[in-house]
Design an enzyme around this catalytic site. Structure first.
Site, PDB file in Angstrom:
ATOM      1  N   CYS A 139       0.819  -1.230   0.000  1.00 47.65           N
ATOM      2  CA  CYS A 139       0.000   0.000   0.000  1.00 47.65           C
ATOM      3  C   CYS A 139       0.848   1.272   0.000  1.00 47.65           C
ATOM      4  O   CYS A 139       0.351   2.342  -0.338  1.00 47.65           O
ATOM      5  CB  CYS A 139      -0.953  -0.002   1.186  1.00 47.65           C
ATOM      6  SG  CYS A 139      -2.112  -1.379   1.134  1.00 47.65           S
TER       7      CYS A 139
ATOM      8  N   HIS B 155      -3.393   7.354   2.360  1.00 50.02           N
ATOM      9  CA  HIS B 155      -3.779   6.061   1.779  1.00 50.02           C
ATOM     10  C   HIS B 155      -5.229   5.770   2.176  1.00 50.02           C
ATOM     11  O   HIS B 155      -5.605   5.941   3.335  1.00 50.02           O
ATOM     12  CB  HIS B 155      -2.832   4.989   2.308  1.00 50.02           C
ATOM     13  CG  HIS B 155      -3.245   3.598   1.967  1.00 50.02           C
ATOM     14  ND1 HIS B 155      -3.609   3.221   0.699  1.00 50.02           N
ATOM     15  CD2 HIS B 155      -3.359   2.482   2.749  1.00 50.02           C
ATOM     16  CE1 HIS B 155      -3.932   1.943   0.715  1.00 50.02           C
ATOM     17  NE2 HIS B 155      -3.790   1.469   1.936  1.00 50.02           N
TER      18      HIS B 155
ATOM     19  N   ASN C 198      -9.970  -0.214  -0.603  1.00 48.07           N
ATOM     20  CA  ASN C 198      -8.512  -0.138  -0.567  1.00 48.07           C
ATOM     21  C   ASN C 198      -7.952  -0.745  -1.855  1.00 48.07           C
ATOM     22  O   ASN C 198      -7.997  -1.957  -2.043  1.00 48.07           O
ATOM     23  CB  ASN C 198      -8.005  -0.903   0.660  1.00 48.07           C
ATOM     24  CG  ASN C 198      -6.504  -0.787   0.837  1.00 48.07           C
ATOM     25  OD1 ASN C 198      -5.803  -0.325  -0.060  1.00 48.07           O
ATOM     26  ND2 ASN C 198      -6.020  -1.210   1.993  1.00 48.07           N
TER      27      ASN C 198
HETATM   28  N1  ACO Z   1     -18.849  -8.238   8.444  1.00 45.35           N
HETATM   29  C1  ACO Z   1     -19.424  -8.449   9.631  1.00 45.35           C
HETATM   30  N2  ACO Z   1     -18.725  -8.764  10.732  1.00 45.35           N
HETATM   31  C2  ACO Z   1     -17.377  -8.848  10.610  1.00 45.35           C
HETATM   32  C3  ACO Z   1     -16.712  -8.645   9.399  1.00 45.35           C
HETATM   33  C4  ACO Z   1     -17.515  -8.331   8.273  1.00 45.35           C
HETATM   34  N3  ACO Z   1     -16.984  -8.092   7.067  1.00 45.35           N
HETATM   35  N4  ACO Z   1     -15.397  -8.809   9.589  1.00 45.35           N
HETATM   36  C5  ACO Z   1     -15.212  -9.095  10.884  1.00 45.35           C
HETATM   37  N5  ACO Z   1     -16.409  -9.125  11.512  1.00 45.35           N
HETATM   38  C6  ACO Z   1     -16.699  -9.404  12.899  1.00 45.35           C
HETATM   39  C7  ACO Z   1     -15.585 -10.126  13.610  1.00 45.35           C
HETATM   40  O1  ACO Z   1     -15.684 -11.528  13.388  1.00 45.35           O
HETATM   41  C8  ACO Z   1     -15.840  -9.759  15.041  1.00 45.35           C
HETATM   42  O2  ACO Z   1     -16.853 -10.589  15.545  1.00 45.35           O
HETATM   43  P1  ACO Z   1     -16.793 -11.115  17.059  1.00 45.35           P
HETATM   44  O3  ACO Z   1     -16.796  -9.864  17.915  1.00 45.35           O
HETATM   45  O4  ACO Z   1     -18.014 -11.942  17.158  1.00 45.35           O
HETATM   46  O5  ACO Z   1     -15.503 -11.870  17.158  1.00 45.35           O
HETATM   47  C9  ACO Z   1     -16.410  -8.338  14.961  1.00 45.35           C
HETATM   48  O6  ACO Z   1     -16.840  -8.171  13.591  1.00 45.35           O
HETATM   49  C10 ACO Z   1     -15.405  -7.260  15.267  1.00 45.35           C
HETATM   50  O7  ACO Z   1     -14.220  -7.536  14.575  1.00 45.35           O
HETATM   51  P2  ACO Z   1     -12.941  -6.681  14.805  1.00 45.35           P
HETATM   52  O8  ACO Z   1     -11.819  -7.303  14.036  1.00 45.35           O
HETATM   53  O9  ACO Z   1     -12.765  -6.423  16.260  1.00 45.35           O
HETATM   54  O10 ACO Z   1     -13.383  -5.315  14.105  1.00 45.35           O
HETATM   55  P3  ACO Z   1     -12.595  -3.982  14.029  1.00 45.35           P
HETATM   56  O11 ACO Z   1     -13.387  -2.902  14.611  1.00 45.35           O
HETATM   57  O12 ACO Z   1     -11.162  -4.125  14.483  1.00 45.35           O
HETATM   58  O13 ACO Z   1     -12.568  -3.725  12.464  1.00 45.35           O
HETATM   59  C11 ACO Z   1     -11.143  -3.920  10.544  1.00 45.35           C
HETATM   60  C12 ACO Z   1     -11.926  -4.654  11.602  1.00 45.35           C
HETATM   61  C13 ACO Z   1     -12.104  -3.108   9.709  1.00 45.35           C
HETATM   62  C14 ACO Z   1     -10.411  -4.926   9.666  1.00 45.35           C
HETATM   63  C15 ACO Z   1     -10.135  -2.979  11.242  1.00 45.35           C
HETATM   64  O14 ACO Z   1      -9.352  -3.657  12.169  1.00 45.35           O
HETATM   65  C16 ACO Z   1      -9.241  -2.304  10.262  1.00 45.35           C
HETATM   66  O15 ACO Z   1      -9.661  -1.513   9.449  1.00 45.35           O
HETATM   67  N6  ACO Z   1      -7.919  -2.550  10.323  1.00 45.35           N
HETATM   68  C17 ACO Z   1      -7.029  -2.018   9.373  1.00 45.35           C
HETATM   69  C18 ACO Z   1      -6.929  -2.985   8.293  1.00 45.35           C
HETATM   70  C19 ACO Z   1      -6.702  -2.388   6.948  1.00 45.35           C
HETATM   71  O16 ACO Z   1      -7.097  -1.289   6.631  1.00 45.35           O
HETATM   72  N7  ACO Z   1      -6.047  -3.167   6.142  1.00 45.35           N
HETATM   73  C20 ACO Z   1      -5.808  -2.817   4.803  1.00 45.35           C
HETATM   74  C21 ACO Z   1      -4.442  -3.118   4.421  1.00 45.35           C
HETATM   75  S1  ACO Z   1      -3.263  -2.234   5.342  1.00 45.35           S
HETATM   76  C22 ACO Z   1      -3.449  -0.703   5.010  1.00 45.35           C
HETATM   77  O17 ACO Z   1      -3.874  -0.401   3.945  1.00 45.35           O
HETATM   78  C23 ACO Z   1      -3.041   0.316   6.015  1.00 45.35           C
END
Ligand code: ACO
Length: 324
Positions: free
Chosen positions: A114, A251, A281
């Site tokens: 990224c 980004h 993304n």
């Molecule tokens: N739909 C519904 N529920 C979901 C989904 C989905 N797509 N994905 C995960 N969940 C659930 C999980 O299973 C979890 O359930 P549980 O509580 O029963 O275990 C719940 O939602 C919460 O999950 P978390 O992982 O705690 O959610 P969080 O608030 O951390 O959000 C996310 C997850 C969006 C991935 C976040 O951590 C994030 O944005 N991280 C950065 C990742 C990113 O942007 N990566 C891209 C590449 S790197 C970059 O570009 C910088």
């Protein structure tokens, strides 16, 4: 006097097919509400069967060349940031060069996930300032739809396909922070974080392309701090402060990361370019896509100070400071 590189033109391309959050909820257990609330994403574009990274790249590059008013004969450097090349080798940039009819100078790929566009821009700026190139095409292009596990809701909702490009051109400046063009760049990598965000395949390891694996919370935490630190670094390198910033182009991974970075840098939300809702993304392509959006909307005025910043797998991160 000092040689600088200025942004002469910008261009973008998104594949025709759109996949909405509602469409995704037919594939995995998710909802429009969850995706929008946690990420800000509303839709993503998906490359057609047979459409390759070189095709997306060439379309964005042609748009940037048109916007810059230059032809293939004017280009003497092509750098393509991508994590999803057409083939393991040659570099997809070579194919893009041939498709565009560029015949001067080198063409090569840069792999920094990224952060790839910031790495490629830094390389192009350095080559221009050294006199090794006069007019560069810097492209970010990705087809993430082919390295996603479409059964894994924690990753497949986050990414999309797309490309953006800029034409970077040599110009004479005074060597001060009032010059137009790229004023400073800063890059970093911490290889100890390799396993936090990776693809579980590769030529040397599995002989397959693999799919994206991610420790979302750790990525989130480090993305905010690394992007802020990078922007602060390029501002300090130019004897400028956060108050001098007119625009931030972060980004486009997640609206919550974008907002946190904007807040930490003390920027009003209206000064932060946000396009993640429209394409999710697209890894190395998000910054040129967002930059193109800003240019098309007529947001940037001559003299504006614009910070670009990204963080991605590796971990890699970086920033570039431009004066428009
Ligand atoms: N739909 C519904 N529920 C979901 C989904 C989905 N797509 N994905 C995960 N969940 C659930 C999980 O299973 C979890 O359930 P549980 O509580 O029963 O275990 C719940 O939602 C919460 O999950 P978390 O992982 O705690 O959610 P969080 O608030 O951390 O959000 C996310 C997850 C969006 C991935 C976040 O951590 C994030 O944005 N991280 C950065 C990742 C990113 O942007 N990566 C891209 C590449 S790197 C970059 O570009 C910088």
């Amino acid at each position: 006097m000092m040689r600088r590189s200025i942004v002469k033109g910008v261009g973008a391309y998104l594949p025709e097919k759109v996949l909405t959050n509602d469409d995704l909820s037919q594939l995995v257990e998710t909802s429009d509400e969850w995706i929008k609330q946690r990420t800000g994403i509303e839709r993503r574009h998906i490359a057609a069967d047979g459409e390759l990274t070189c095709d997306l790249s060439a379309k964005a590059a042609l748009a940037a060349m048109d916007n810059a008013g230059v032809t293939a004969d004017d280009i003497d450097l092509v750098i393509l940031a991508t994590t999803t090349p057409d083939n393991t080798f040659p570099a997809t940039a070579a194919r893009v060069q041939a498709k565009l009819g560029v015949s001067k100078g080198p063409a090569f790929d840069v792999q920094a996930v990224c952060s790839g566009f910031i790495f490629a821009l830094t390389q192009a700026d350095n080559m221009i300032r050294l006199g090794q190139a006069k007019r560069a095409l810097v492209i970010g292009a990705e087809i993430y739809s082919r390295i996603l596990d479409w059964q894994d809701r924690s990753t497949c909702v986050l990414f999309g396909d797309g490309a953006g490009a800029i034409v970077l051109e040599a110009a004479e400046g005074e060597g001060s922070n009032t010059d137009r063009g790229v004023l400073a760049t800063s890059l970093g990598t911490d290889g100890r974080c390799y396993d936090h965000l990776y693809v579980d395949g590769g030529v040397a390891s599995t002989q397959t392309a693999g799919v994206v694996k991610m420790a979302g919370k750790e990525v989130f935490r480090q993305a905010v701090s690394r992007m802020c630190e990078s922007v602060e670094q390029v501002l300090a390198d130019c004897d400028l402060s956060k108050e001098d910033l007119n625009w931030l182009i972060p980004h486009q991974a997640n609206i919550r990361i974008i907002n946190k970075v904007g807040d930490k840098l003390g920027l009003d939300g209206s000064k932060v370019i946000v396009t993640v809702q429209d394409h999710a993304n697209t890894s190395a392509a998000t910054i040129p896509l967002a930059l193109t959006h800003g240019v098309k909307k007529g947001l940037f005025k001559p003299g504006d100070v614009i910070a670009l910043t990204a963080m991605g797998g590796g971990f890699t991160w970086g920033a570039a400071l431009l004066r428009w």
